[in-house]
Design a protein around this motif. Structure first.
Motif, PDB file in Angstrom:
ATOM      1  N   THR A 390      39.478 105.070  19.632  1.00 23.75           N
ATOM      2  CA  THR A 390      39.091 106.112  20.502  1.00 23.75           C
ATOM      3  C   THR A 390      37.810 106.690  19.868  1.00 23.75           C
ATOM      4  OG1 THR A 390      41.326 106.836  21.140  1.00 23.75           O
ATOM      5  CG2 THR A 390      39.467 108.436  21.130  1.00 23.75           C
ATOM      6  N   LEU A 391      37.854 106.715  18.574  1.00 23.78           N
ATOM      7  CA  LEU A 391      36.634 107.022  17.710  1.00 23.78           C
ATOM      8  C   LEU A 391      35.232 106.153  17.972  1.00 23.78           C
ATOM      9  CD1 LEU A 391      38.133 108.721  14.731  1.00 23.78           C
ATOM     10  CD2 LEU A 391      37.377 109.657  16.675  1.00 23.78           C
ATOM     11  N   SER A 392      35.705 104.740  17.917  1.00 20.66           N
ATOM     12  CA  SER A 392      34.796 103.563  17.942  1.00 20.66           C
ATOM     13  C   SER A 392      34.068 103.830  19.363  1.00 20.66           C
ATOM     14  CB  SER A 392      35.310 102.131  17.896  1.00 20.66           C
ATOM     15  OG  SER A 392      34.422 101.277  18.215  1.00 20.66           O
ATOM     16  N   GLN A 393      34.815 103.830  20.655  1.00 27.09           N
ATOM     17  CA  GLN A 393      34.313 103.827  21.979  1.00 27.09           C
ATOM     18  C   GLN A 393      33.628 105.331  22.139  1.00 27.09           C
ATOM     19  OE1 GLN A 393      38.037 104.071  24.350  1.00 27.09           O
ATOM     20  NE2 GLN A 393      38.583 102.240  23.598  1.00 27.09           N
ATOM     21  N   ASN A 394      33.412 106.483  21.190  1.00 23.41           N
ATOM     22  CA  ASN A 394      32.660 107.631  21.214  1.00 23.41           C
ATOM     23  C   ASN A 394      31.630 107.548  20.247  1.00 23.41           C
ATOM     24  OD1 ASN A 394      33.932 109.737  23.398  1.00 23.41           O
ATOM     25  ND2 ASN A 394      35.671 108.737  22.291  1.00 23.41           N
ATOM     26  N   GLY A 395      31.187 106.387  19.656  1.00 24.16           N
ATOM     27  CA  GLY A 395      30.171 106.010  18.871  1.00 24.16           C
ATOM     28  C   GLY A 395      30.389 106.424  17.321  1.00 24.16           C
ATOM     29  N   LEU A 396      31.715 106.715  16.851  1.00 22.63           N
ATOM     30  CA  LEU A 396      31.938 106.914  15.468  1.00 22.63           C
ATOM     31  C   LEU A 396      32.453 105.707  14.925  1.00 22.63           C
ATOM     32  CD1 LEU A 396      31.980 110.000  16.685  1.00 22.63           C
ATOM     33  CD2 LEU A 396      33.752 110.366  14.978  1.00 22.63           C
ATOM     34  N   SER A 397      31.764 105.509  13.391  1.00 24.76           N
ATOM     35  CA  SER A 397      32.334 104.359  12.687  1.00 24.76           C
ATOM     36  C   SER A 397      32.774 104.785  11.517  1.00 24.76           C
ATOM     37  CB  SER A 397      30.883 103.858  12.152  1.00 24.76           C
ATOM     38  OG  SER A 397      30.071 103.318  13.274  1.00 24.76           O
ATOM     39  N   ALA A 398      33.849 104.306  11.171  1.00 22.33           N
ATOM     40  CA  ALA A 398      34.556 104.322   9.797  1.00 22.33           C
ATOM     41  C   ALA A 398      33.572 104.375   8.580  1.00 22.33           C
ATOM     42  CB  ALA A 398      35.690 103.397   9.718  1.00 22.33           C
ATOM     43  N   VAL A 399      33.620 105.113   7.619  1.00 17.42           N
ATOM     44  CA  VAL A 399      32.659 104.988   6.549  1.00 17.42           C
ATOM     45  C   VAL A 399      33.535 104.924   4.970  1.00 17.42           C
ATOM     46  CG1 VAL A 399      30.693 105.704   7.656  1.00 17.42           C
ATOM     47  CG2 VAL A 399      32.391 107.406   6.675  1.00 17.42           C
ATOM     48  N   GLN A 400      34.701 105.719   5.181  1.00 15.38           N
ATOM     49  CA  GLN A 400      35.288 105.541   4.016  1.00 15.38           C
ATOM     50  C   GLN A 400      36.897 105.730   4.222  1.00 15.38           C
ATOM     51  OE1 GLN A 400      32.626 108.892   1.896  1.00 15.38           O
ATOM     52  NE2 GLN A 400      34.007 107.979   0.160  1.00 15.38           N
ATOM     53  N   GLN A 401      37.615 105.234   3.144  1.00 17.36           N
ATOM     54  CA  GLN A 401      39.184 105.340   3.303  1.00 17.36           C
ATOM     55  C   GLN A 401      39.677 105.416   2.133  1.00 17.36           C
ATOM     56  OE1 GLN A 401      41.773 102.026   4.260  1.00 17.36           O
ATOM     57  NE2 GLN A 401      39.831 100.975   4.956  1.00 17.36           N
ATOM     58  N   THR A 402      40.937 106.087   1.870  1.00 15.50           N
ATOM     59  CA  THR A 402      41.439 106.499   0.428  1.00 15.50           C
ATOM     60  C   THR A 402      42.909 106.278   0.957  1.00 15.50           C
ATOM     61  OG1 THR A 402      39.782 107.897  -0.222  1.00 15.50           O
ATOM     62  CG2 THR A 402      41.824 107.881  -1.404  1.00 15.50           C
ATOM     63  N   SER A 403      43.811 105.486  -0.256  1.00 14.55           N
ATOM     64  CA  SER A 403      44.896 105.052  -0.312  1.00 14.55           C
ATOM     65  C   SER A 403      45.518 104.674   1.145  1.00 14.55           C
ATOM     66  CB  SER A 403      45.722 106.657  -0.420  1.00 14.55           C
ATOM     67  OG  SER A 403      45.260 107.142  -1.961  1.00 14.55           O
ATOM     68  N   GLY A 404      44.788 104.080   1.970  1.00 17.35           N
ATOM     69  CA  GLY A 404      45.287 103.632   3.254  1.00 17.35           C
ATOM     70  C   GLY A 404      45.900 104.555   4.083  1.00 17.35           C
ATOM     71  N   TYR A 405      45.435 105.897   3.943  1.00 15.40           N
ATOM     72  CA  TYR A 405      46.151 107.122   4.791  1.00 15.40           C
ATOM     73  C   TYR A 405      44.999 108.073   5.183  1.00 15.40           C
ATOM     74  CZ  TYR A 405      49.247 110.887   5.920  1.00 15.40           C
ATOM     75  OH  TYR A 405      49.962 111.732   6.711  1.00 15.40           O
TER      76      TYR A 405
END
Length: 412
Positions: A390-405
């Motif tokens: 959903t976020l990708s389709q709206n132009g957002l990109s993942a930039v960070q993650q922590t603890s897999g959650y």
């Protein structure tokens, strides 16, 4: 030592601070506390009020040997809250400070706390950091002796408004209260006597009066760590009893609703404009968002306005104290309820695995996110693909993650 050296309040001069020291046995700790008070509190006019809570080890004799005038002594232990409130009732200073007998104070400690309280009329209580505490009030200075501690504290205790953190609740091993406030609420709530969750209750009550709570992370004192109260806490399931009592009075579990999630705080740290809007969605009292605001203020953000969509109506009284706007509702109503502006930071605290309209919800958040804004969300493995798509389709990109959650996304 002369009385003037011990107590810098001159004849005819009103004390600025009334320092209340409560002791139940442990005379060796009490002596260290009082001696440090006399040595390191020569820069603030104060009065000393001692309360002997049924000690049998010579504490009463020791207190009586001191030249201060205000002394209370009880034949038996009446409980921390009842005893400290008796001392509070005698306070004549603009501020009242409860000083646990297992505290050793340090250079400029009280001067710094007063400077914080004097900086704004809406500050109701101020607590320094120490080496032994819960609630993220602990700082490790790395000393091995009290003499070494004093040298390090002398260097550490530099008053700095950027290091004053507003909090939802505070642990009160020592705490500077505005006297008018503590007397208006009658001190600590004696329903919690002899203690446990009384800190939480007085924090919530003072916030609901419209006052802020400040953790002065620019000021350090040594705390040996509940040497008097540990035995009391173990009696009669006191912690469980008072946790339930707190819930009955305030409608939330204090340690859950006012928990600071530092995974989220760390993910929120990045460059922002000087004035930003923050939107939270969840069922907390907003402690994590408030800590984000504290962190951003250190980094040059002048104004961080908090908005919150709460899934739990009982958190609204605390949210009202930190938010520009807070509304009880369901996550899928976010655009309807908070669509009047764009947000530089959106934090989803909800249990995302239980969202019933996940795709529509995250689609709405994308519309509310400002250009260059950041969205932080928790996500279990089951719901993560829906969120990311959903976020990708709206132009957002993942930039960070922590603890897999914990995941952070940005609109580039």
């Amino acid at each position: 030592m002369s009385e003037d050296a011990m107590n810098p309040t001159s004849a005819g001069e009103s004390p600025l601070v009334s320092v209340v020291v409560l002791a139940y046995n442990h005379l060796d700790y009490t002596r260290q506390c009082i001696e440090s008070l006399f040595k390191y509190t020569t820069d603030v006019p104060y009065e000393l009020i001692t309360v002997n809570n049924g000690s049998t080890d010579g504490t009463e004799k020791y207190f009586n040997s001191l030249p201060h005038q205000k002394k209370l002594s009880f034949a038996e232990n009446i409980g921390v809250d009842k005893a400290i409130n008796q001392g509070f009732a005698l306070a004549e200073g603009k501020y009242t400070l409860n000083l646990s007998n297992d505290i050793v104070v340090t250079p400029r400690w009280l001067k710094n706390l007063v400077a914080c309280a004097e900086s704004s009329g809406d500050i109701g209580m101020v607590v320094p950091v120490c080496g032994f505490s819960s609630n993220y009030q602990q700082v490790n200075l790395g000393y091995k002796t009290l003499d070494e501690m004093q040298v390090l504290a002398e260097e550490y205790n530099q008053s700095n408004p950027l290091l004053w953190e507003e909090r939802i609740r505070l642990v009160t091993y020592t705490c500077l209260f505005r006297t008018a406030v503590q007397k208006a609420i009658g001190g600590f709530d004696e329903d919690f006597n002899p203690g446990a969750y009384d800190d939480d209750a007085i924090s919530f009550r003072i916030r609901r009066m419209g006052y802020r709570l400040i953790l002065a992370t620019d000021t350090y004192v040594h705390h040996f760590g509940s040497v008097t109260f540990n035995a009391e806490y173990a009696k009669n399931n006191l912690g469980w009893r008072n946790r339930e009592l707190f819930y009955q009075k305030f409608g939330v579990q204090s340690w859950t609703a006012s928990l600071i999630d530092f995974y989220v705080v760390d993910l929120a740290e990045r460059p922002y404009r000087e004035n930003i809007n923050i939107l939270g969605i969840g069922s907390s009292c907003g402690a994590t968002l408030l800590q984000i605001k504290n962190r951003l203020r250190r980094n040059g953000v002048q104004i961080a306005s908090i908005y919150y969509l709460s899934e739990q109506e009982s958190t609204l009284p605390e949210l009202f104290t930190i938010c520009e706007q807070c509304i009880y509702g369901a996550p899928h109503q976010v655009k309807e309820l908070f669509g009047a502006r764009r947000y530089d930071l959106i934090v989803v605290e909800s249990a995302t695995e239980y969202l019933t309209h996940a795709k529509a919800f995250y689609g709405s958040l994308c519309e509310l996110l400002a250009d260059g804004g950041r969205l932080i969300t928790t996500a279990t493995a089951g719901v993560l693909p829906i969120i990311m798509n959903t976020l990708s389709q709206n132009g957002l990109s993942a930039v960070q993650q922590t603890s897999g959650y914990y995941f952070a996304f940005e609109r580039q």
